[in-house]
Design a protein around this motif. Structure first.
Motif, short mmCIF file in Angstrom:
data_model
loop_
_atom_site.label_atom_id
_atom_site.label_comp_id
_atom_site.label_asym_id
_atom_site.label_seq_id
_atom_site.Cartn_x
_atom_site.Cartn_y
_atom_site.Cartn_z
N ILE A 155 0.81 -1.25 0.02
CA ILE A 155 0.12 0.00 -0.01
C ILE A 155 0.86 1.10 -0.32
CG2 ILE A 155 -1.96 1.21 1.18
CD1 ILE A 155 -2.67 -1.47 2.31
N THR A 156 0.58 2.29 -0.86
CA THR A 156 1.37 3.50 -0.97
C THR A 156 0.77 4.31 -0.04
OG1 THR A 156 -0.01 3.89 -2.86
CG2 THR A 156 2.25 3.13 -3.45
N PHE A 157 1.15 4.33 1.16
CA PHE A 157 0.54 5.08 2.27
C PHE A 157 1.31 6.38 2.12
CE2 PHE A 157 0.67 1.16 4.46
CZ PHE A 157 -0.37 0.91 4.82
N ASN A 158 2.42 6.67 1.39
CA ASN A 158 2.92 8.16 1.47
C ASN A 158 2.29 8.78 0.24
OD1 ASN A 158 3.93 6.16 -0.56
ND2 ASN A 158 5.52 7.66 -1.31
N HIS A 159 1.13 8.31 -0.61
CA HIS A 159 0.57 9.05 -1.27
C HIS A 159 -0.47 10.02 -0.62
CE1 HIS A 159 1.19 6.42 -5.27
NE2 HIS A 159 2.33 6.92 -4.76
N TYR A 160 -1.08 9.63 0.48
CA TYR A 160 -2.06 10.30 0.99
C TYR A 160 -2.06 10.27 2.61
CZ TYR A 160 -3.38 5.11 2.02
OH TYR A 160 -3.35 3.83 2.58
N ALA A 161 -0.92 9.71 3.26
CA ALA A 161 -1.07 9.68 4.73
C ALA A 161 -1.14 11.13 5.28
CB ALA A 161 0.34 9.19 5.27
N ARG A 162 -0.51 12.31 4.44
CA ARG A 162 -0.51 13.73 4.86
C ARG A 162 -1.94 14.21 5.27
NH1 ARG A 162 1.13 13.40 -0.15
NH2 ARG A 162 0.62 15.04 -1.55
N PHE A 163 -2.70 13.50 4.19
CA PHE A 163 -4.12 14.32 4.10
C PHE A 163 -5.07 13.75 5.35
CE2 PHE A 163 -3.18 13.94 -0.57
CZ PHE A 163 -2.98 15.14 -0.70
N TYR A 164 -4.78 12.82 6.33
CA TYR A 164 -5.34 12.38 7.41
C TYR A 164 -5.05 13.83 8.44
CZ TYR A 164 -5.69 7.51 6.45
OH TYR A 164 -5.98 6.18 5.76
N LYS A 165 -4.03 14.42 8.23
CA LYS A 165 -3.74 15.69 9.09
C LYS A 165 -4.32 16.92 8.44
CE LYS A 165 -0.34 15.86 12.39
NZ LYS A 165 1.19 15.76 12.32
N THR A 166 -4.17 17.11 7.12
CA THR A 166 -4.56 18.39 6.50
C THR A 166 -5.78 18.21 5.66
OG1 THR A 166 -3.40 17.75 4.42
CG2 THR A 166 -2.00 18.72 5.80
N GLY A 167 -6.39 17.11 5.63
CA GLY A 167 -7.42 16.98 4.69
C GLY A 167 -7.07 17.14 3.23
N ALA A 168 -7.93 16.33 2.47
CA ALA A 168 -7.63 16.43 0.99
C ALA A 168 -8.51 17.54 0.41
CB ALA A 168 -7.93 15.11 0.23
N HIS A 169 -7.99 17.93 -0.93
CA HIS A 169 -8.75 18.95 -1.54
C HIS A 169 -9.45 18.06 -2.91
CE1 HIS A 169 -8.43 22.72 -4.12
NE2 HIS A 169 -9.62 22.74 -3.76
N ALA A 170 -10.83 18.12 -2.72
CA ALA A 170 -11.81 17.64 -3.65
C ALA A 170 -12.13 18.83 -4.71
CB ALA A 170 -12.97 17.08 -3.02
N VAL A 171 -11.79 18.53 -6.06
CA VAL A 171 -12.12 19.30 -7.17
C VAL A 171 -12.83 18.79 -8.22
CG1 VAL A 171 -11.06 20.54 -8.92
CG2 VAL A 171 -9.80 20.54 -6.86
N THR A 172 -14.06 19.31 -8.50
CA THR A 172 -14.83 18.87 -9.46
C THR A 172 -14.46 19.23 -10.79
OG1 THR A 172 -16.40 21.07 -9.09
CG2 THR A 172 -17.23 19.00 -7.89
N PRO A 173 -14.31 18.18 -11.83
CA PRO A 173 -14.04 18.51 -13.15
C PRO A 173 -15.00 18.33 -13.97
CG PRO A 173 -13.62 16.26 -12.57
CD PRO A 173 -14.23 16.77 -11.36
N SER A 174 -14.99 19.01 -15.16
CA SER A 174 -16.42 19.17 -15.90
C SER A 174 -16.62 17.67 -16.40
CB SER A 174 -16.05 20.07 -17.25
OG SER A 174 -15.02 19.41 -17.94
N ILE A 175 -15.41 16.82 -16.47
CA ILE A 175 -15.84 15.45 -16.82
C ILE A 175 -16.79 14.51 -15.98
CG2 ILE A 175 -14.85 13.15 -17.65
CD1 ILE A 175 -12.48 14.97 -18.60
N CYS A 176 -17.94 14.11 -16.53
CA CYS A 176 -18.81 13.48 -15.58
C CYS A 176 -18.67 11.94 -15.43
CB CYS A 176 -20.32 13.90 -15.99
SG CYS A 176 -20.72 15.37 -16.01
N ILE A 177 -19.27 11.26 -14.47
CA ILE A 177 -19.53 9.80 -14.60
C ILE A 177 -20.37 9.50 -15.92
CG2 ILE A 177 -19.05 9.54 -12.27
CD1 ILE A 177 -22.15 8.55 -12.24
N SER A 178 -20.26 8.18 -16.32
CA SER A 178 -21.16 8.00 -17.29
C SER A 178 -22.37 7.57 -16.64
CB SER A 178 -20.60 6.42 -17.93
OG SER A 178 -19.51 6.40 -18.52
N PRO A 179 -23.45 7.88 -17.35
CA PRO A 179 -24.88 7.60 -16.83
C PRO A 179 -24.99 5.93 -16.80
CG PRO A 179 -24.84 8.36 -19.40
CD PRO A 179 -23.47 8.58 -18.71
N PRO A 180 -25.95 5.63 -15.73
CA PRO A 180 -25.82 4.21 -15.65
C PRO A 180 -26.46 3.38 -16.84
CG PRO A 180 -26.78 5.39 -13.90
CD PRO A 180 -26.27 6.36 -14.82
N ILE A 181 -27.19 3.89 -17.55
CA ILE A 181 -27.75 3.31 -18.79
C ILE A 181 -26.64 3.07 -19.68
CG2 ILE A 181 -28.28 5.34 -20.24
CD1 ILE A 181 -30.86 4.08 -20.98
#
Ligand SMILES: Cc1ncc(COP(=O)(O)O)c(C=O)c1O
Length: 306
Positions: A125-151
């Motif tokens: 597991i690549t803990f170093n990719h995300y461990a710091r975010f348990y303390k600082t919090g991650a930044h979530a960003v909404t892109p214009s690209i959407c999920i595929s519709p379920p259909i």
């Protein structure tokens, strides 16, 4: 000593796993996948993951070519052989990949029914990719690209053909190199990250999108169950960015990091207290359940101080 993997009936060095250029996984992205993790070197919720893999196989019309008990047995064999390569403090991701098999579209538009390609592998597991975010919090960003519709492609299918998820992530990271994408659906409801489900807390209530829009994450289910035990009210409902920006707490859930606090969404501060009180309660409950300090382990492996 090198890691080994299961490849179509045999356990071989991972470096010797080679698939045909005609494999449907490569040609079409026609690959279903599961990913578990170990806690203290033991796989968590293997039965639930294999049940989801079988549902993916049925929906995508891929015949795994082996039984659930066979794949579980081979998974444990691969893990046991690889465990001696990691320290007692490290843990593994464990993957099953099943593709539709060989697909030579020059010869025929039909998949050659056998053999499917089945791979079971481990990765530290690549803990170093995300461990710091348990303390600082991650930044979530909404892109214009959407999920595929379920259909078009149901997000409950756990598969590898998700170029839009990858591009959504690239786009989010153009806004902030550390960002985690938070995709919307085509109606503008919040869906999920490329590899994680999304939760908010509003006035003490835990809220998350319904599985119409997202992968039915096993961590998502675990969080809902733990919240109910802790008497935290839970709602599965459509959420919009208004709900997210005005929330008191927000976090992602995924097999690797379990719960990852979010401090900002589209540069809007959600909370300066990371983790927030309910996020912290859930993280504590999860650590207790698996008998391991989830955040402590991530910090230790990422060489960070708690
Ligand atoms: C698109 C997507 N959403 C959510 C998740 C989280 O699911 P789980 O909690 O089962 O790991 C994943 C996991 O890989 C995913 O790929």
């Amino acid at each position: 000593m090198h890691r080994v993997a299961y490849f179509n009936g045999k356990i071989i060095p991972e470096s010797e796993v080679k698939i045909s250029m005609w494999d449907a996984g490569f040609q079409l992205g026609y690959t279903i996948v599961e990913a578990e993790r170990t806690f203290n070197h033991k796989i968590a919720k293997l039965d639930e993951h294999i049940d989801r893999l079988w549902k993916s196989a049925k929906y995508a019309q891929i015949d795994p070519g082996m039984s659930k008990s066979e794949i579980k047995k081979e998974t444990l064999r691969v893990l046991n052989k690889n465990l001696k390569l990691i320290s007692p403090h490290m843990d593994y991701w464990v993957y099953q990949f099943i593709t539709g098999g060989v697909f030579n579209f020059f010869q025929s538009s039909e998949l050659e029914s056998r053999p499917q390609t089945v791979i079971i592998s481990c990765f530290p597991i690549t803990f170093n990719h995300y461990a710091r975010f348990y303390k600082t919090g991650a930044h979530a960003v909404t892109p214009s690209i959407c999920i595929s519709p379920p259909i078009s492609q149901d997000p409950k299918l756990k598969c590898r053909s998700r170029v839009n998820y990858h591009m959504a992530d690239l786009q989010a990271r153009q806004s902030d190199p550390d960002a985690y994408c938070l995709m919307l659906d085509i109606q503008g409801n919040i869906a999920e990250n490329r590899g994680a489900n999304f939760f908010i807390v509003t006035d003490g209530k835990l809220r998350t999108p319904t599985t119409r829009n997202v992968l039915a994450g096993i961590s998502r289910k675990n969080v809902i169950e733990m919240a109910k035990k802790l008497k935290i009210p839970v709602a599965e409902e459509d959420l919009q960015l208004y709900d997210a920006y005005t929330a008191d707490e927000a976090f992602f859930t995924s097999t690797s990091f379990c719960i990852l606090p979010i401090s900002k969404i589209d540069h809007v501060t959600i909370s300066n207290q990371i983790p927030g009180p309910i996020t912290q309660k859930l993280l504590n409950a999860w650590s207790k359940k698996v008998n391991l300090n989830i955040v402590g382990q991530a910090f230790k492996n990422a060489n960070l101080k708690e």
